[in-house]
Design a protein around this motif. Structure first.
Motif, PDB file in Angstrom:
ATOM      1  N   PRO A  66      -0.040   3.127   9.166  1.00  0.00           N
ATOM      2  CA  PRO A  66       1.185   4.096   9.374  1.00  0.00           C
ATOM      3  C   PRO A  66       2.434   3.422   9.097  1.00  0.00           C
ATOM      4  O   PRO A  66       3.493   4.408   8.704  1.00  0.00           O
ATOM      5  CB  PRO A  66       1.266   4.473  10.951  1.00  0.00           C
ATOM      6  N   SER A  67       2.679   2.049   8.927  1.00  0.00           N
ATOM      7  CA  SER A  67       4.148   1.490   8.691  1.00  0.00           C
ATOM      8  C   SER A  67       4.125   1.661   7.265  1.00  0.00           C
ATOM      9  O   SER A  67       5.293   2.236   6.614  1.00  0.00           O
ATOM     10  CB  SER A  67       4.047   0.030   9.157  1.00  0.00           C
ATOM     11  N   LEU A  68       3.070   1.602   6.334  1.00  0.00           N
ATOM     12  CA  LEU A  68       3.357   1.698   4.905  1.00  0.00           C
ATOM     13  C   LEU A  68       3.611   3.390   4.661  1.00  0.00           C
ATOM     14  O   LEU A  68       4.498   3.534   3.819  1.00  0.00           O
ATOM     15  CB  LEU A  68       2.030   1.644   4.056  1.00  0.00           C
ATOM     16  N   LEU A  69       2.964   4.122   5.253  1.00  0.00           N
ATOM     17  CA  LEU A  69       3.178   5.596   5.054  1.00  0.00           C
ATOM     18  C   LEU A  69       4.545   6.090   5.525  1.00  0.00           C
ATOM     19  O   LEU A  69       5.600   6.675   4.935  1.00  0.00           O
ATOM     20  CB  LEU A  69       2.192   6.556   5.727  1.00  0.00           C
ATOM     21  N   GLN A  70       5.129   5.261   6.408  1.00  0.00           N
ATOM     22  CA  GLN A  70       6.439   5.632   7.055  1.00  0.00           C
ATOM     23  C   GLN A  70       7.545   5.253   6.010  1.00  0.00           C
ATOM     24  O   GLN A  70       8.489   5.676   5.826  1.00  0.00           O
ATOM     25  CB  GLN A  70       6.584   4.868   8.481  1.00  0.00           C
ATOM     26  N   ASP A  71       7.178   3.846   5.216  1.00  0.00           N
ATOM     27  CA  ASP A  71       8.162   3.492   4.274  1.00  0.00           C
ATOM     28  C   ASP A  71       8.220   4.039   2.948  1.00  0.00           C
ATOM     29  O   ASP A  71       9.087   4.442   2.502  1.00  0.00           O
ATOM     30  CB  ASP A  71       8.057   1.750   4.187  1.00  0.00           C
ATOM     31  N   LEU A  72       6.982   4.697   2.938  1.00  0.00           N
ATOM     32  CA  LEU A  72       6.636   5.336   1.445  1.00  0.00           C
ATOM     33  C   LEU A  72       7.553   6.841   1.923  1.00  0.00           C
ATOM     34  O   LEU A  72       8.207   7.054   0.925  1.00  0.00           O
ATOM     35  CB  LEU A  72       5.218   5.895   1.233  1.00  0.00           C
ATOM     36  N   ALA A  73       7.528   7.387   2.869  1.00  0.00           N
ATOM     37  CA  ALA A  73       8.144   8.637   2.947  1.00  0.00           C
ATOM     38  C   ALA A  73       9.643   8.438   3.199  1.00  0.00           C
ATOM     39  O   ALA A  73      10.436   9.105   2.446  1.00  0.00           O
ATOM     40  CB  ALA A  73       7.969   9.093   4.557  1.00  0.00           C
ATOM     41  N   ALA A  74      10.163   7.199   3.893  1.00  0.00           N
ATOM     42  CA  ALA A  74      11.574   6.772   3.920  1.00  0.00           C
ATOM     43  C   ALA A  74      12.422   6.837   2.753  1.00  0.00           C
ATOM     44  O   ALA A  74      13.484   7.033   2.293  1.00  0.00           O
ATOM     45  CB  ALA A  74      11.892   5.768   5.097  1.00  0.00           C
ATOM     46  N   THR A  75      11.358   6.216   1.794  1.00  0.00           N
ATOM     47  CA  THR A  75      11.845   5.865   0.313  1.00  0.00           C
ATOM     48  C   THR A  75      11.957   7.160  -0.500  1.00  0.00           C
ATOM     49  O   THR A  75      12.847   7.468  -1.206  1.00  0.00           O
ATOM     50  CB  THR A  75      11.237   4.740  -0.306  1.00  0.00           C
TER      51      THR A  75
END
Ligand code: SF4
Ligand code: SF4
Ligand code: SF4
Ligand code: FES
Lengths: 200, 490
Positions: free
Chosen positions: B455-464
């Motif tokens: 989830p943390s990778l996906l969250q950062d992918l989305a934020a970027t």
């Protein structure tokens, strides 16, 4: 005019860019070229919406935030992706930002890379080493509309393959290039660099 | 075009040589550097793939993609053929063909089967490729009223505003706001019809253009008259060759009949997904690489050649004649919207349904059984997976409708394989102008391939990706995130 940056009131002149009042990192923006809004490192939140500080003028009453968790994640991730795909060894500014944001490129495991691009040495003055190029377009704009109006540089390809090139991919001496060095001056990554600095 | 434009000049010179590129640049009055940037951008100037090609759309991905792929030498991006998928193409020296019912049908002859269309308000009860047929269906009422002095700009704008017509291309922006902004701008002004439908899963505009060119043209002319545009450009996806020929014939017929009140012409698109983004579309018309512009300024202020420009989707404009005929009140009561329904339903096709219809009911109309489905992809690649069968298909709801694509997937489908296709699509179609999108879509392909659920990778992918310059990058992670949500709920 007055606006709020991270909760603090600041004064700004009409027509000023948010960049002038908000502390944010920049990469593509250069005062002498028309490039702006491309790298997205300088994004801020204006009344809750994302906007590039290098391409947004101040307005009375704006509420600007420069360091939300989302923005920090964005900058850190962008720097990680750049490091993952591009040779940043001659970009001390970016390496410094990576340290400041705690970037760990390895957590993304894999990504296609631009590092394999061979350097182009086609003139006596400077090297074009696109393994180090982040495709910020400063050089293209410096050569064209931004400064020179010579149009010896353009872009080829799309997506991560997009990179600067010359008309018809010719060696620079066969293009309208006048070797003014403006493109070298504006390049932020060392992808364009004077041969005088190369040893051997 | 009013000004020489590079793309048509290059098209006339295919196959290109260096001399021909230089000649096109001279005639267009642009630096060779710009022309070379253009040639090195659009696929057709580098030579199209040849041989047997599989159309790589979400339905093909759900039907055992690797097996289908083995039968082809390459793939081609979605073409609005999802209701017929899987489809193979043949690209040869003789031209481009579609394999259909055991024959090779040239692109210039292939239209979506008329029987795919289901609806009788906005959708034609029968095809109307000629003016006589359009008149027989009661068409041309709006332009006749204009000619007779019964309609004027104020009346058209008022009707559009009272109807509350929202843009049908995906952004759902109030049409009258854009129209009024252009109406107030200084001449010369333009109307550009965005007929570059390339969102996977959508085939509504293609169908309208192929079977009802006069309806689209009448809507476009009424809008152009209402905003004071001096020219209408139909920016049509270049692969829709039959639609382009039909539109060109229809324009000639309208002119001969004395109803072409505003000069109108077709512009063949650049042939990339990003060309449907309104500012990238304008860049390509101006002979540049189709890269989105920074907004503001918006096209209503500075559009084509820097002039105020109304860019409107095909379906939006096709609603104008209907809305004027029925009156805004009556139109609003049933608010017709076209939904492209494909995948695991018994009767894939184009359905005209009132906005607000629940997703489950829409699926049942197409012979789908929601309970037997795993999920649908709503909106397209820039869309979301969902199994919320009660979701009203309306704008401004919990999930974005996009342009109205619904792709249904049965219980056996590997949704990750479908997602891999979408991730690949975004990577291929990213223009590369801003940083988050080309980097993020490339990273995303790797994540989807290894079925990354961190989830943390996906969250950062989305934020970027959210920080990208245009909608392509901004929406590129929606499907991925929604698939994890659907998995969690299942
Ligand atoms: S050195 Fe050549 S390529 Fe670089 S800006 Fe000057 S003219 Fe353009
Ligand atoms: S060569 Fe340098 S200035 Fe040019 S696009 Fe690459 S990084 Fe930017
Ligand atoms: S988001 Fe993607 S498509 Fe849009 S401008 Fe950026 S790179 Fe181009
Ligand atoms: S410095 Fe503002 S977007 Fe690059």
């Amino acid at each position: 005019m007055r606006l709020k940056v991270n909760g603090k009131e600041v004064e700004a002149k009409e027509g000023a860019l948010l960049l002038e009042v908000a502390p944010v990192p920049t990469l593509c923006h250069h005062p002498h070229t028309e490039t702006r809004g491309v790298c997205r490192l300088c994004l801020v939140e204006v009344n809750g919406r994302l906007a590039p500080a290098c391409a947004t003028e101040v307005r009375e009453g704006m509420e600007v935030r420069t360091d939300t968790e989302g923005l920090k994640a964005l900058r850190r991730t962008l720097l990680e992706w750049l490091a993952l795909t591009t040779d940043l060894s001659l970009a001390p500014g970016l390496l410094g930002l990576m340290a400041a944001y705690g970037a760990e490129p390895g957590r993304w495991k894999e990504a296609p890379s631009r590092r394999g691009r061979p350097p182009i040495r086609d003139n006596p003055f400077f090297l074009r080493d696109y393994a180090k190029c982040v495709n910020c377009r400063r050089c293209v704009d410096a050569c064209g509309d931004g400064i020179m109006g010579v149009y010896a540089l353009t872009l080829a390809g799309r997506g991560l393959q997009a990179h600067p090139t010359t008309p018809l991919d010719r060696p620079l001496p066969e293009t309208p290039c006048v070797f003014c060095g403006n493109c070298v001056q504006v390049c932020p990554t060392g992808a364009l660099r004077p041969l005088a600095l190369e040893v051997g | 075009m009013e000004q020489p434009s590079l793309l048509p000049l290059l098209d006339e010179r295919l196959p290109l040589t260096e001399e021909k590129v230089a000649e096109a640049a001279r005639l267009a009055g642009v630096p060779l550097a710009q022309a070379w940037g253009v040639v090195a951008y659009y696929p057709r100037y580098r030579g199209l793939p040849q041989g047997r090609l599989l159309v790589d759309d979400p339905v093909a991905r759900a039907r055992g993609f690797s097996r289908l792929r083995e039968e082809a030498e390459g793939t081609y991006p979605p073409l609005g053929l999802e209701a017929l998928s899987p489809v193979y193409l043949r690209f040869t020296e003789k031209g481009r063909f579609l394999e259909w019912e055991g024959r090779w049908v040239p692109f210039r002859e292939f239209r979506l089967p008329f029987a795919l269309g289901r609806g009788h308000g906005l959708l034609p009860p029968e095809p109307a490729p000629t003016l006589a047929q359009y008149l027989a269906l009661g068409g041309l009422g709006g332009l006749r009223a204009w000619k007779g002095g019964l309609l004027d700009p104020g009346k058209v704008l008022k009707a559009v505003e009272e109807a509350g017509l929202l843009g049908r291309g995906g952004a759902a922006f109030p049409t009258h706001v854009k129209m009024r902004a252009v109406a107030q701008g200084q001449a010369p002004k333009y109307l550009v019809v965005n007929a570059d439908e390339s969102e996977p899963g959508n085939f509504k505009d293609r169908f309208l253009l192929e079977h009802h060119p006069f309806l689209v043209l009448e809507g476009a002319l009424l809008a152009a008259l209402a905003v004071g545009a001096s020219r209408v450009y139909l920016y049509v996806r270049e692969e829709f060759e039959a639609a382009i020929l039909g539109l060109e014939r229809a324009i000639r017929e309208l002119e001969e009949a004395g109803f072409l009140f505003v000069p109108t012409e077709v512009f063949r698109s650049g042939g990339l997904y990003i060309c449907g983004e309104e500012t990238a579309l304008l860049e390509s018309m101006e002979g540049k690489r189709a890269e989105p512009r920074l907004k503001p300024p918006f096209p209503v202020e500075r559009g084509l050649w820097g002039r105020p420009t109304l860019v409107q989707n095909v379906e939006t404009l096709a609603n104008l004649p209907l809305l004027l005929r029925e009156g805004p009140e009556a139109w609003r009561r049933k608010e017709p919207k076209l939904f492209s329904i494909s995948g695991d339903v018994a009767r894939p096709g184009l359905y005209e349904l009132p906005l607000g219809t629940p997703l489950g009911e829409a699926l049942r109309r197409a012979g789908g059984e929601p309970e037997a489905l795993q999920a649908v992809l709503l909106g397209g690649a820039a869309g979301v997976f969902t199994r919320d069968w009660d979701l009203p298909l309306a704008y401004g709801g919990r999930l974005p409708l996009g342009a109205g694509a619904i792709v249904a997937f049965g219980k056996d489908v590997d949704l990750w394989e479908v997602l891999e296709g979408l991730a690949h699509f975004f990577q291929e179609e990213s223009c590369g102008k801003c940083f988050p999108c080309p980097l993020g879509t490339a990273v995303q392909v790797g994540m989807v391939r290894r079925r990354e659920r961190d989830p943390s990778l996906l969250q950062d992918l989305a934020a970027t990706l959210r920080g990208s310059l245009c909608g392509l990058g901004q929406s590129a992670f929606w499907a991925y995130r929604s698939l994890l949500e659907v998995e969690g709920a299942a």
